[in-house]
Design a protein around this motif. Structure first.
Motif, PDB file in Angstrom:
ATOM      1  N   LEU A  66       0.825  -1.206   0.000  1.00 12.44           N
ATOM      2  CA  LEU A  66       0.000   0.000   0.000  1.00 12.44           C
ATOM      3  C   LEU A  66       0.860   1.258   0.000  1.00 12.44           C
ATOM      4  N   ARG A  67       1.924   1.245   0.791  1.00 14.26           N
ATOM      5  CA  ARG A  67       2.813   2.421   0.845  1.00 14.26           C
ATOM      6  C   ARG A  67       3.434   2.698  -0.518  1.00 14.26           C
ATOM      7  N   LEU A  68       3.896   1.664  -1.206  1.00  9.09           N
ATOM      8  CA  LEU A  68       4.502   1.839  -2.522  1.00  9.09           C
ATOM      9  C   LEU A  68       3.493   2.390  -3.529  1.00  9.09           C
ATOM     10  N   TYR A  69       2.275   1.869  -3.461  1.00  6.12           N
ATOM     11  CA  TYR A  69       1.230   2.347  -4.376  1.00  6.12           C
ATOM     12  C   TYR A  69       0.936   3.827  -4.128  1.00  6.12           C
ATOM     13  N   LEU A  70       0.732   4.177  -2.865  1.00  5.61           N
ATOM     14  CA  LEU A  70       0.397   5.558  -2.543  1.00  5.61           C
ATOM     15  C   LEU A  70       1.521   6.508  -2.950  1.00  5.61           C
ATOM     16  N   LYS A  71       2.767   6.102  -2.695  1.00  9.13           N
ATOM     17  CA  LYS A  71       3.898   6.953  -3.053  1.00  9.13           C
ATOM     18  C   LYS A  71       3.975   7.141  -4.565  1.00  9.13           C
ATOM     19  N   ALA A  72       3.783   6.062  -5.315  1.00  9.60           N
ATOM     20  CA  ALA A  72       3.850   6.151  -6.770  1.00  9.60           C
ATOM     21  C   ALA A  72       2.750   7.044  -7.345  1.00  9.60           C
ATOM     22  N   HIS A  73       1.652   7.176  -6.604  1.00  7.05           N
ATOM     23  CA  HIS A  73       0.533   7.985  -7.088  1.00  7.05           C
ATOM     24  C   HIS A  73       0.452   9.340  -6.384  1.00  7.05           C
ATOM     25  N   GLY A  74       1.541   9.712  -5.721  1.00  9.08           N
ATOM     26  CA  GLY A  74       1.630  11.051  -5.157  1.00  9.08           C
ATOM     27  C   GLY A  74       0.793  11.293  -3.919  1.00  9.08           C
ATOM     28  N   ILE A  75       0.423  10.212  -3.210  1.00  6.47           N
ATOM     29  CA  ILE A  75      -0.373  10.348  -1.986  1.00  6.47           C
ATOM     30  C   ILE A  75       0.557  10.166  -0.793  1.00  6.47           C
ATOM     31  N   ASP A  76       0.674  11.180   0.021  1.00 10.11           N
ATOM     32  CA  ASP A  76       1.608  11.159   1.141  1.00 10.11           C
ATOM     33  C   ASP A  76       1.091  10.261   2.260  1.00 10.11           C
ATOM     34  N   ALA A  77       1.947   9.381   2.748  1.00  6.54           N
ATOM     35  CA  ALA A  77       1.618   8.482   3.857  1.00  6.54           C
ATOM     36  C   ALA A  77       2.927   7.894   4.360  1.00  6.54           C
ATOM     37  N   LYS A  78       2.863   7.141   5.450  1.00  4.70           N
ATOM     38  CA  LYS A  78       4.056   6.531   6.028  1.00  4.70           C
ATOM     39  C   LYS A  78       3.815   5.054   6.312  1.00  4.70           C
ATOM     40  N   LEU A  79       4.809   4.244   5.976  1.00  2.57           N
ATOM     41  CA  LEU A  79       4.850   2.860   6.433  1.00  2.57           C
ATOM     42  C   LEU A  79       5.421   2.870   7.845  1.00  2.57           C
ATOM     43  N   VAL A  80       4.681   2.335   8.799  1.00  5.41           N
ATOM     44  CA  VAL A  80       5.105   2.317  10.195  1.00  5.41           C
ATOM     45  C   VAL A  80       5.406   0.878  10.602  1.00  5.41           C
ATOM     46  N   VAL A  81       6.598   0.658  11.141  1.00  2.00           N
ATOM     47  CA  VAL A  81       6.972  -0.638  11.712  1.00  2.00           C
ATOM     48  C   VAL A  81       7.121  -0.431  13.207  1.00  2.00           C
ATOM     49  N   ALA A  82       6.456  -1.255  14.000  1.00  2.00           N
ATOM     50  CA  ALA A  82       6.367  -1.024  15.432  1.00  2.00           C
ATOM     51  C   ALA A  82       6.496  -2.334  16.197  1.00  2.00           C
ATOM     52  N   ALA A  83       6.666  -2.212  17.511  1.00  2.00           N
ATOM     53  CA  ALA A  83       6.806  -3.385  18.372  1.00  2.00           C
ATOM     54  C   ALA A  83       6.132  -3.123  19.710  1.00  2.00           C
ATOM     55  N   ARG A  84       5.838  -4.199  20.419  1.00  2.00           N
ATOM     56  CA  ARG A  84       5.364  -4.107  21.793  1.00  2.00           C
ATOM     57  C   ARG A  84       6.126  -5.133  22.613  1.00  2.00           C
ATOM     58  N   LEU A  85       6.125  -4.926  23.933  1.00  2.00           N
ATOM     59  CA  LEU A  85       6.954  -5.764  24.792  1.00  2.00           C
ATOM     60  C   LEU A  85       6.184  -6.896  25.450  1.00  2.00           C
ATOM     61  N   ARG A  86       4.983  -6.604  25.967  1.00  2.00           N
ATOM     62  CA  ARG A  86       4.245  -7.610  26.737  1.00  2.00           C
ATOM     63  C   ARG A  86       2.827  -7.757  26.194  1.00  2.00           C
ATOM     64  N   PRO A  87       2.511  -8.906  25.539  1.00  2.00           N
ATOM     65  CA  PRO A  87       3.482  -9.893  25.060  1.00  2.00           C
ATOM     66  C   PRO A  87       4.238  -9.328  23.868  1.00  2.00           C
ATOM     67  N   PHE A  88       5.436  -9.853  23.630  1.00  3.34           N
ATOM     68  CA  PHE A  88       6.225  -9.311  22.536  1.00  3.34           C
ATOM     69  C   PHE A  88       5.509  -9.541  21.214  1.00  3.34           C
ATOM     70  N   GLY A  89       5.553  -8.537  20.370  1.00  4.32           N
ATOM     71  CA  GLY A  89       4.982  -8.648  19.037  1.00  4.32           C
ATOM     72  C   GLY A  89       5.471  -7.512  18.165  1.00  4.32           C
ATOM     73  N   ALA A  90       5.393  -7.716  16.878  1.00  2.22           N
ATOM     74  CA  ALA A  90       5.755  -6.686  15.902  1.00  2.22           C
ATOM     75  C   ALA A  90       4.574  -6.498  14.958  1.00  2.22           C
ATOM     76  N   HIS A  91       4.448  -5.291  14.442  1.00  5.12           N
ATOM     77  CA  HIS A  91       3.311  -4.984  13.577  1.00  5.12           C
ATOM     78  C   HIS A  91       3.711  -3.892  12.599  1.00  5.12           C
ATOM     79  N   ALA A  92       2.963  -3.789  11.518  1.00  8.54           N
ATOM     80  CA  ALA A  92       3.197  -2.739  10.513  1.00  8.54           C
ATOM     81  C   ALA A  92       1.855  -2.250  10.002  1.00  8.54           C
ATOM     82  N   TRP A  93       1.809  -0.956   9.697  1.00 13.14           N
ATOM     83  CA  TRP A  93       0.610  -0.378   9.118  1.00 13.14           C
ATOM     84  C   TRP A  93       1.000   0.862   8.320  1.00 13.14           C
TER      85      TRP A  93
END
Length: 216
Positions: free
Chosen positions: A165-192
């Motif tokens: 989605l981030r690549l598509y939006l960037k290619a079409h001139g729509i500003d947005a950010k790919l966010v990579v995140a984590a949490r500790l308890r319970p440990f997990g990683a996520h992206a949006w």
């Protein structure tokens, strides 16, 4: 002396601990107590006076941090997630779904061939002029990507679908950010994908427990 994380690392402070992401190996790890104060000082230069110099030297030797000028410190670029994505539309474009599938396949290829630090830098250095767009146009794109995931399932594939989605939006001139995140308890990683405070491809309640590691 001022320090920053080397390009191969990202980090975030969660519940009094620091989670490090080695982008070259896609590996998360918890900073040991002996490195906590020094890493906190790097992430928040205002605490620099409380740090043992030898701890900073250990991080330098491990190539986790590097010297830099104060003007080179990264500036915060992501407001806290605090908004809903645009409402979905009722009509759907077949062309839009096909394009979404193409970007999903491209994201799969990129994640197989390149490391996360390469992908992060690639997104940041690509230049596409930002264009004006309506909320309806953005909602149509999000609907197309949601439908594409029924054809190309994305369970536990948040990074792939968000990168696409981030690549598509960037290619079409729509500003947005790919966010990579984590949490500790319970440990997990996520992206949006986030536009300002608005989460575009996930629910606010799902992303709130996570602390961003980086945005691109």
């Amino acid at each position: 002396m001022t320090y920053r994380l080397t390009p191969a690392y990202e980090a975030c402070l969660c519940d009094g601990q620091i989670i490090l992401l080695d982008l070259s190996t896609d590996r998360y790890w918890l900073a040991p107590p002996s490195q906590l104060a020094a890493l906190c000082a790097v992430l928040d230069p205002g605490t620099r006076g409380e740090v043992n110099t030898s701890d900073l030297q250990d991080l330098l030797r491990a190539k986790i941090i590097e010297p830099c000028r104060a003007s080179d410190l990264p500036a915060p670029s992501l407001p806290p997630a605090d908004g809903a994505r645009p409402a979905f539309v009722t009509h759907l474009s077949l062309t839009g779904v096909i394009l979404a599938l193409m970007y999903q396949v491209r994201a799969i290829w990129l994640l197989q061939v390149h490391s996360l630090d390469w992908i992060r830098d690639h997104i940041r250095t690509q230049k596409h002029p930002t264009r004006s767009h309506s909320a309806m146009a953005l909602a149509t794109v999000l609907q197309s990507f949601a439908q594409s995931e029924r054809i190309l399932p994305s369970t536990d594939k948040c990074l792939r679908r968000s990168l696409a989605l981030r690549l598509y939006l960037k290619a079409h001139g729509i500003d947005a950010k790919l966010v990579v995140a984590a949490r500790l308890r319970p440990f997990g990683a996520h992206a949006w994908v986030q536009q300002g405070p608005h989460v575009l491809n996930d629910h606010l309640e799902r992303v709130r427990p996570f602390t961003p590691l980086f945005a691109a």
